[in-house]
Design a protein around this motif. Structure first.
Motif, PDB file in Angstrom:
ATOM      1  N   PRO A  74       0.813  -1.219   0.000  1.00 19.13           N
ATOM      2  CA  PRO A  74       0.000   0.000   0.000  1.00 19.13           C
ATOM      3  C   PRO A  74       0.841   1.262   0.000  1.00 19.13           C
ATOM      4  O   PRO A  74       0.485   2.268  -0.609  1.00 19.13           O
ATOM      5  CB  PRO A  74      -0.833  -0.140   1.285  1.00 19.13           C
ATOM      6  CG  PRO A  74      -0.006  -1.002   2.173  1.00 19.13           C
ATOM      7  CD  PRO A  74       0.734  -1.938   1.273  1.00 19.13           C
ATOM      8  N   THR A  75       1.992   1.194   0.671  1.00 24.09           N
ATOM      9  CA  THR A  75       2.842   2.388   0.735  1.00 24.09           C
ATOM     10  C   THR A  75       3.423   2.717  -0.634  1.00 24.09           C
ATOM     11  O   THR A  75       3.494   3.894  -1.028  1.00 24.09           O
ATOM     12  CB  THR A  75       3.974   2.158   1.749  1.00 24.09           C
ATOM     13  OG1 THR A  75       3.411   1.770   3.000  1.00 24.09           O
ATOM     14  CG2 THR A  75       4.800   3.407   1.929  1.00 24.09           C
ATOM     15  N   GLU A  76       3.849   1.678  -1.376  1.00 15.62           N
ATOM     16  CA  GLU A  76       4.412   1.925  -2.698  1.00 15.62           C
ATOM     17  C   GLU A  76       3.381   2.543  -3.639  1.00 15.62           C
ATOM     18  O   GLU A  76       3.704   3.408  -4.459  1.00 15.62           O
ATOM     19  CB  GLU A  76       4.946   0.627  -3.297  1.00 15.62           C
ATOM     20  CG  GLU A  76       6.244   0.144  -2.671  1.00 15.62           C
ATOM     21  CD  GLU A  76       6.016  -0.572  -1.360  1.00 15.62           C
ATOM     22  OE1 GLU A  76       4.841  -0.586  -0.891  1.00 15.62           O
ATOM     23  OE2 GLU A  76       6.978  -1.117  -0.787  1.00 15.62           O
ATOM     24  N   LEU A  77       2.115   2.105  -3.527  1.00 12.04           N
ATOM     25  CA  LEU A  77       1.075   2.670  -4.392  1.00 12.04           C
ATOM     26  C   LEU A  77       0.827   4.135  -4.070  1.00 12.04           C
ATOM     27  O   LEU A  77       0.634   4.972  -4.966  1.00 12.04           O
ATOM     28  CB  LEU A  77      -0.220   1.865  -4.225  1.00 12.04           C
ATOM     29  CG  LEU A  77      -0.187   0.433  -4.780  1.00 12.04           C
ATOM     30  CD1 LEU A  77      -1.483  -0.292  -4.454  1.00 12.04           C
ATOM     31  CD2 LEU A  77       0.044   0.452  -6.279  1.00 12.04           C
ATOM     32  N   LEU A  78       0.815   4.444  -2.768  1.00  7.41           N
ATOM     33  CA  LEU A  78       0.599   5.850  -2.391  1.00  7.41           C
ATOM     34  C   LEU A  78       1.777   6.715  -2.823  1.00  7.41           C
ATOM     35  O   LEU A  78       1.589   7.849  -3.282  1.00  7.41           O
ATOM     36  CB  LEU A  78       0.391   5.946  -0.874  1.00  7.41           C
ATOM     37  CG  LEU A  78      -0.890   5.288  -0.328  1.00  7.41           C
ATOM     38  CD1 LEU A  78      -0.916   5.374   1.190  1.00  7.41           C
ATOM     39  CD2 LEU A  78      -2.135   5.966  -0.913  1.00  7.41           C
ATOM     40  N   LEU A  79       2.981   6.181  -2.687  1.00 11.92           N
ATOM     41  CA  LEU A  79       4.144   6.975  -3.067  1.00 11.92           C
ATOM     42  C   LEU A  79       4.300   7.086  -4.577  1.00 11.92           C
ATOM     43  O   LEU A  79       4.933   8.030  -5.064  1.00 11.92           O
ATOM     44  CB  LEU A  79       5.411   6.348  -2.467  1.00 11.92           C
ATOM     45  CG  LEU A  79       5.505   6.379  -0.937  1.00 11.92           C
ATOM     46  CD1 LEU A  79       6.745   5.640  -0.477  1.00 11.92           C
ATOM     47  CD2 LEU A  79       5.520   7.804  -0.415  1.00 11.92           C
ATOM     48  N   SER A  80       3.731   6.122  -5.324  1.00 14.23           N
ATOM     49  CA  SER A  80       3.825   6.224  -6.779  1.00 14.23           C
ATOM     50  C   SER A  80       3.057   7.425  -7.323  1.00 14.23           C
ATOM     51  O   SER A  80       3.375   7.934  -8.400  1.00 14.23           O
ATOM     52  CB  SER A  80       3.294   4.940  -7.423  1.00 14.23           C
ATOM     53  OG  SER A  80       1.913   4.770  -7.120  1.00 14.23           O
ATOM     54  N   VAL A  81       2.059   7.863  -6.580  1.00 10.90           N
ATOM     55  CA  VAL A  81       1.321   9.063  -7.013  1.00 10.90           C
ATOM     56  C   VAL A  81       2.258  10.267  -7.047  1.00 10.90           C
ATOM     57  O   VAL A  81       2.158  11.134  -7.935  1.00 10.90           O
ATOM     58  CB  VAL A  81       0.126   9.307  -6.078  1.00 10.90           C
ATOM     59  CG1 VAL A  81      -0.626  10.570  -6.464  1.00 10.90           C
ATOM     60  CG2 VAL A  81      -0.812   8.112  -6.100  1.00 10.90           C
ATOM     61  N   ILE A  82       3.196  10.298  -6.081  1.00 16.00           N
ATOM     62  CA  ILE A  82       4.136  11.419  -6.022  1.00 16.00           C
ATOM     63  C   ILE A  82       5.052  11.415  -7.245  1.00 16.00           C
ATOM     64  O   ILE A  82       5.540  12.459  -7.672  1.00 16.00           O
ATOM     65  CB  ILE A  82       4.967  11.346  -4.721  1.00 16.00           C
ATOM     66  CG1 ILE A  82       4.029  11.254  -3.521  1.00 16.00           C
ATOM     67  CG2 ILE A  82       5.883  12.532  -4.578  1.00 16.00           C
ATOM     68  CD1 ILE A  82       4.743  11.046  -2.209  1.00 16.00           C
ATOM     69  N   VAL A 179      13.344  13.127  -7.821  1.00 13.94           N
ATOM     70  CA  VAL A 179      13.837  13.101  -6.439  1.00 13.94           C
ATOM     71  C   VAL A 179      13.040  12.090  -5.619  1.00 13.94           C
ATOM     72  O   VAL A 179      13.607  11.278  -4.860  1.00 13.94           O
ATOM     73  CB  VAL A 179      13.750  14.504  -5.823  1.00 13.94           C
ATOM     74  CG1 VAL A 179      14.094  14.451  -4.335  1.00 13.94           C
ATOM     75  CG2 VAL A 179      14.686  15.457  -6.548  1.00 13.94           C
ATOM     76  N   ALA A 180      11.702  12.108  -5.764  1.00 13.43           N
ATOM     77  CA  ALA A 180      10.875  11.135  -5.043  1.00 13.43           C
ATOM     78  C   ALA A 180      11.182   9.714  -5.490  1.00 13.43           C
ATOM     79  O   ALA A 180      11.206   8.777  -4.670  1.00 13.43           O
ATOM     80  CB  ALA A 180       9.397  11.453  -5.261  1.00 13.43           C
ATOM     81  N   HIS A 181      11.433   9.525  -6.780  1.00 15.45           N
ATOM     82  CA  HIS A 181      11.758   8.186  -7.276  1.00 15.45           C
ATOM     83  C   HIS A 181      13.044   7.662  -6.666  1.00 15.45           C
ATOM     84  O   HIS A 181      13.150   6.482  -6.288  1.00 15.45           O
ATOM     85  CB  HIS A 181      11.868   8.223  -8.805  1.00 15.45           C
ATOM     86  CG  HIS A 181      12.268   6.921  -9.405  1.00 15.45           C
ATOM     87  ND1 HIS A 181      13.594   6.601  -9.662  1.00 15.45           N
ATOM     88  CD2 HIS A 181      11.538   5.840  -9.773  1.00 15.45           C
ATOM     89  CE1 HIS A 181      13.646   5.394 -10.182  1.00 15.45           C
ATOM     90  NE2 HIS A 181      12.420   4.907 -10.265  1.00 15.45           N
ATOM     91  N   GLN A 182      14.054   8.507  -6.561  1.00 19.43           N
ATOM     92  CA  GLN A 182      15.318   8.074  -5.971  1.00 19.43           C
ATOM     93  C   GLN A 182      15.167   7.770  -4.483  1.00 19.43           C
ATOM     94  O   GLN A 182      15.760   6.824  -3.968  1.00 19.43           O
ATOM     95  CB  GLN A 182      16.387   9.156  -6.176  1.00 19.43           C
ATOM     96  CG  GLN A 182      16.820   9.318  -7.624  1.00 19.43           C
ATOM     97  CD  GLN A 182      17.452   8.062  -8.178  1.00 19.43           C
ATOM     98  OE1 GLN A 182      18.426   7.560  -7.628  1.00 19.43           O
ATOM     99  NE2 GLN A 182      16.880   7.539  -9.244  1.00 19.43           N
TER     100      GLN A 182
END
Length: 389
Positions: A74-82, A179-182
């Protein structure tokens, strides 16, 4: 004439019978063909049903795997929005800005700024997972990230409605995705270590650093061995050393004796000699027949009456203030032969009076009866002689 007519009727009857047989055979063939066709239709229908069921099961498995992955990440999905949303915004902004500058061909401007930036981001992530060097990939990533930020800032700053605030917002949105991806993917978060693990890691780092310093100091005292090819092979003097620092600040190695190690270690030559002698003795005893001498009979033991001093010593003392005396700790059970040997040793050292049962009982820590028997044997023969088992 009549015979001819009868022959003709018989032929017609035979022909009719043949036609009926042919029609029956054809009907049987048609029934067999229909049965085979029906069986083939049923087999084809079964195969189609099996194929549909397999497809439905595969679809259900994929759907279940997708739901399980979503539930586990769930965390990866939420962070993928960023990552995804800033990328779409910056792509559309660069496409519009490129069309203003270059016309219809300017719609490909994001392929230079955004696509190159994301290509280096994914290449960096792949190289990190594979364990390959990624230094130049990181350089390319941050260079194209800076280019994308500058282009978005200029897009937001120029024009009739442009301003510094608008340019900064567009630049931050464009640069926020990589930056968020890294931070999320290329550099995953580590699990929190316990205090013991951190202390162990610190000790290992300090040990590795000290070993490296000692190896550098050992290089200064190493000697070289020149081979026939003109190459030098460094040789070191083995031993137990400690790192010291001179008054000039230079580190040196000083020999140190450690108990059990180095110069103070066990003598392996003596150990090897002992092992060899033990093996030879064992082989000699194995090859020699076991012939034990006959044990002479023990002389008769004469009972000697206790003296007044022995009787007085054998009387238990009254403890102070009527407190029960603590029982003395009894040693492990010993045979009479062992007690006789200990009595001879103690008498030779002067630690016991062999003519007194109380002295023997106190020194050897035995019972009164055994002490009196040892005293009688001593008084009888002057030495305690062993008795046969």
């Amino acid at each position: 004439m009549s015979s001819i007519h009868e022959q003709m009727r018989a032929n017609r009857a035979q022909q009719a019978e043949q036609r009926r047989a042919d029609r029956a055979q054809q009907a049987e063939i048609r029934r067999a063909d229909r049965a085979a066709a029906q069986e083939q239709d049923r087999a084809d229908k079964h195969d189609r049903e099996q194929t549909r069921q397999a497809r439905r099961q595969a679809a259900r498995a994929r759907r279940a795997a997708g739901l399980a992955w979503v539930a586990a990440h769930p965390t990866e999905l939420l962070l993928s929005v960023i990552v995804v949303v800033p990328g779409l915004l910056a792509w559309s902004a660069m496409a519009a800005y490129g069309s203003e500058i270059y016309g219809p061909m300017g719609w490909g401007l994001p392929l230079f700024s955004e696509a190159a930036m994301w290509a280096f981001a994914f290449a960096t992530h792949t190289a990190r997972r594979a364990g390959r060097p990624r230094g130049w990939l990181l350089v390319g990533l941050w260079v194209f990230t800076a280019i994308s930020g500058v282009l978005n800032f200029l897009h937001g700053f120029s024009g009739d409605e442009g301003s510094v605030t608008r340019g900064v917002v567009m630049a931050l949105v464009a640069m926020g995705g990589p930056v968020a991806h890294q931070l999320i993917t290329a550099s995953p978060m580590r699990t929190r270590r316990t205090r013991a693990q951190r202390r162990e890691d610190a000790l290992q780092r300090r040990a590795a650093g000290r070993a490296a310093r000692m190896e550098r100091a050992a290089l200064r005292t190493a000697v070289g061995q020149l081979d026939t090819d003109g190459r030098i092979r460094l040789l070191h003097t083995p031993g137990t050393v400690i790192l010291r620092r001179t008054w000039t600040g230079r580190t040196t190695l000083t020999k140190r004796t450690v108990p059990g190690l180095g110069d103070d270690g066990p003598d392996t030559a003596a150990e090897d000699l002992g092992v060899t002698l033990a093996g030879e003795v064992e082989a000699f005893l194995r090859d020699t027949p076991a012939t034990l001498p006959e044990t002479p009979p023990a002389p008769p033991v004469e009972q000697t009456p206790d003296t007044t001093a022995d009787q007085r010593r054998d009387t238990p003392r009254k403890t102070l203030r009527n407190k029960p005396a603590k029982p003395a700790r009894q040693p492990a059970h010993r045979s009479m032969d062992q007690l006789r040997e200990q009595l001879r040793t103690a008498a030779a050292e002067g630690r016991v009076d062999p003519t007194s049962a109380e002295s023997i009982r106190t020194a050897l820590r035995v019972g009164r009866d055994r002490a009196q028997q040892l005293r009688d044997e001593w008084n009888d023969g002057g030495t305690a002689t062993p008795t046969p088992a």
